[in-house]
Design a protein around this motif. Structure first.
Motif, PDB file in Angstrom:
ATOM      1  N   SER A   1       0.720  -0.727   0.226  1.00  0.00           N
ATOM      2  CA  SER A   1       0.034   0.049  -0.012  1.00  0.00           C
ATOM      3  C   SER A   1       0.843   1.249   0.115  1.00  0.00           C
TER       4      SER A   1
ATOM      5  N   ASP B   1      -7.961  -5.654   0.200  1.00  0.00           N
ATOM      6  CA  ASP B   1      -9.568  -5.572   0.331  1.00  0.00           C
ATOM      7  C   ASP B   1     -10.649  -6.193   0.956  1.00  0.00           C
ATOM      8  N   HIS B   2     -10.099  -7.602  -0.182  1.00  0.00           N
ATOM      9  CA  HIS B   2     -11.161  -8.031  -0.252  1.00  0.00           C
ATOM     10  C   HIS B   2     -12.639  -7.542  -0.241  1.00  0.00           C
ATOM     11  N   GLU B   3     -12.535  -6.360  -1.369  1.00  0.00           N
ATOM     12  CA  GLU B   3     -14.335  -5.899  -1.954  1.00  0.00           C
ATOM     13  C   GLU B   3     -14.097  -6.804  -2.936  1.00  0.00           C
TER      14      GLU B   3
ATOM     15  N   SER C   1      -5.048 -12.762   5.065  1.00  0.00           N
ATOM     16  CA  SER C   1      -5.081 -13.153   3.202  1.00  0.00           C
ATOM     17  C   SER C   1      -3.957 -14.439   2.982  1.00  0.00           C
TER      18      SER C   1
ATOM     19  N   TYR D   1      -4.811  -2.914  10.837  1.00  0.00           N
ATOM     20  CA  TYR D   1      -5.846  -2.786   9.722  1.00  0.00           C
ATOM     21  C   TYR D   1      -5.314  -4.704   9.245  1.00  0.00           C
TER      22      TYR D   1
ATOM     23  N   THR E   1      -8.288   0.523   5.121  1.00  0.00           N
ATOM     24  CA  THR E   1      -7.864   0.280   4.329  1.00  0.00           C
ATOM     25  C   THR E   1      -6.484   0.039   3.548  1.00  0.00           C
ATOM     26  N   TRP E   2      -6.217  -0.390   2.245  1.00  0.00           N
ATOM     27  CA  TRP E   2      -4.818  -0.940   1.617  1.00  0.00           C
ATOM     28  C   TRP E   2      -5.178   0.393   0.191  1.00  0.00           C
ATOM     29  N   ASN E   3      -6.025   0.180   0.368  1.00  0.00           N
ATOM     30  CA  ASN E   3      -6.662   1.083  -0.855  1.00  0.00           C
ATOM     31  C   ASN E   3      -5.688   2.656  -0.708  1.00  0.00           C
TER      32      ASN E   3
ATOM     33  N   SER F   1      -5.312  -3.299  -4.884  1.00  0.00           N
ATOM     34  CA  SER F   1      -5.798  -2.791  -3.235  1.00  0.00           C
ATOM     35  C   SER F   1      -6.739  -3.104  -3.380  1.00  0.00           C
ATOM     36  N   SER F   2      -7.876  -3.079  -4.242  1.00  0.00           N
ATOM     37  CA  SER F   2      -8.986  -4.060  -3.666  1.00  0.00           C
ATOM     38  C   SER F   2      -9.074  -5.286  -3.876  1.00  0.00           C
TER      39      SER F   2
END
Length: 424
Positions: A41, A354-356, A301, A297, A237-239, A350-351
């Motif tokens: 990130s 975040d497991h989006e 993963s 956070y 978030t990592w985004n 990056s999404s």
């Protein structure tokens, strides 16, 4: 090649090498200061900042060259003393610009990304903004302009001054004795990045710590109060692109929701974190008040996801380096197309980090964009000239990557269900 791009071609490998050395050292001594996803990130944030700078995605209200031409009280020749005075002037301006970022709601938006990491390491130094789209630095360079310090000297020193702030983002260098009274050290900057109440908004200087001591913002690192890093309300978030705009989004929502018309305006310019009373009651923001109890956070993963995320970061970095080497040949408007693609690429992986659930669709959109570039232009920005077969390799990547992301998304969903089933 653009001069700034030339500087970056040297600086980027140098910074990454130092980050690798620090990460290895921290692992070797058993005091690991890196989290893989957090590091990706941070590095990706540096990539977005580089793209913004190269593409000149900002508006400068008044250039320093114009400013000094209008207000200079004298015209001076370039000597060693001028170089020294220019460095001091930039450092003074940096202090006040930095202080403004920490003091006013709207300006905090462009600085939050730098503080958003819950680790403190050299990679964290690369968390630089893309949301600072309005250039107002000339205001704080008024003393330099009045002295008539030449614009070309300021232009040379400014990036050097910025790069000199890299080294002190580390937990592995202790206090440095008498140097603590002269320059900003790692100890002082650890304080600056900490969210402990006693450390908030302290040590705002860039190179010379004298400004903090003069203007009352100095705070020594205390042995009895270990630093906890991040921001009071974690970004979760990592985004890096999201982080750049989340505070602005919060202010926008507060301005929309408040019934008080006066608050709709002043929420932007009140001290950092201020919210209208009616909004704070109806839409409270909760966070851990005790920094030592704050949980970092770190969504679970798999090794596959981590490896893919690193691959995507390295891939995006290589593409950015290719863009920098071919910047003159690519030219406008295709530089914006290339840059836009890289922004989408970073947002996509990056999404997934975040497991989006929408990560698959973002990846599909990215791949369609990439294939469209190859089909419409017949090449991937002249990469074929450097690497025979590059067009085929890029096309293959765009076909395979959505499949990989779909698999990893399913894997991530299964992990979430497993966590819930055991009551985690």
């Amino acid at each position: 090649m653009d001069t700034y791009a030339q500087v970056l071609m040297v600086a980027i490998p140098f910074f990454i090498l130092l980050i690798i050395i620090e990460a290895f050292y921290s692992w070797r001594i058993g005091k690991l200061s890196y989290n893989g996803m957090d590091t990706i990130s941070s590095l990706s944030s540096g990539t977005t900042n580089t793209l913004k700078s190269v593409l000149k995605l900002s508006v400068v209200i008044v250039s320093y060259a114009w400013f000094v031409d209008k207000v200079a009280l004298t015209e001076i020749k370039i000597t060693w003393l001028v170089w020294l005075l220019s460095f001091i002037a930039i450092d003074f301006a940096s202090y006040w610009s930095h202080r403004l970022n920490h003091s006013i709601n709207i300006f905090w938006n462009q600085h939050i990304v730098h503080h958003s990491s819950e680790e403190f390491n050299l990679a964290c130094a690369l968390r630089q903004p893309i949301s600072n789209i309005i250039g107002y630095g000339f205001i704080f360079l008024l003393p330099a302009a009045l002295l008539g310090l030449p614009a070309k000297v300021i232009a040379v020193i400014a990036p050097i001054h910025l790069f000199m702030q890299f080294w002190y983002h580390t937990v592995h260098i202790p206090k440095l004795g008498w140097l603590e009274y002269l320059i900003v050290t790692p100890s002082q900057h650890r304080v600056h990045h900490a969210i402990n109440d006693i450390y908030i908004d302290k040590n705002l200087s860039a190179i010379f710590c004298v400004w903090d001591r003069i203007f009352g913002t100095f705070q020594e690192e205390l042995d009895e109060e270990p630093c906890v890093y991040g921001v009071k309300k974690p970004v979760i978030t990592w985004n890096p692109i999201k982080i750049n705009w989340m505070h602005m989004w919060q202010i926008t929502k507060d301005a929309w929701r408040t019934k008080n018309w006066k608050d709709k305006f002043r929420v932007w310019f009140m001290p950092t974190g201020w919210r209208p009373e009616d909004v704070s009651i109806q839409y409270p923001i909760t966070y851990e008040k005790d920094p030592h109890a704050q949980v970092k956070y770190a969504p679970a993963s798999s090794k596959s996801l981590k490896n893919w995320s690193w691959f995507q970061y390295v891939f995006s970095t290589l593409l950015m380096i290719h863009m920098l080497t071919q910047i003159d040949k690519i030219g406008f408007p295709y530089l914006f197309v290339y840059g836009g693609f890289l922004f989408v690429l970073i947002y996509s992986y990056s999404s997934l980090m975040d497991h989006e659930t929408k990560a698959v669709w973002i990846e599909i959109g990215k791949s369609i964009m990439g294939l469209s570039i190859i089909i419409s232009t017949g090449s991937w920005f002249y990469l074929e000239e450097m690497l025979p077969g590059a067009n085929l390799l890029m096309a293959l990547y765009f076909l395979v990557s959505p499949v990989v992301v779909y698999y990893l998304s399913k894997q991530t969903a299964a992990v979430k269900v497993s966590d819930l089933s055991v009551g985690r």
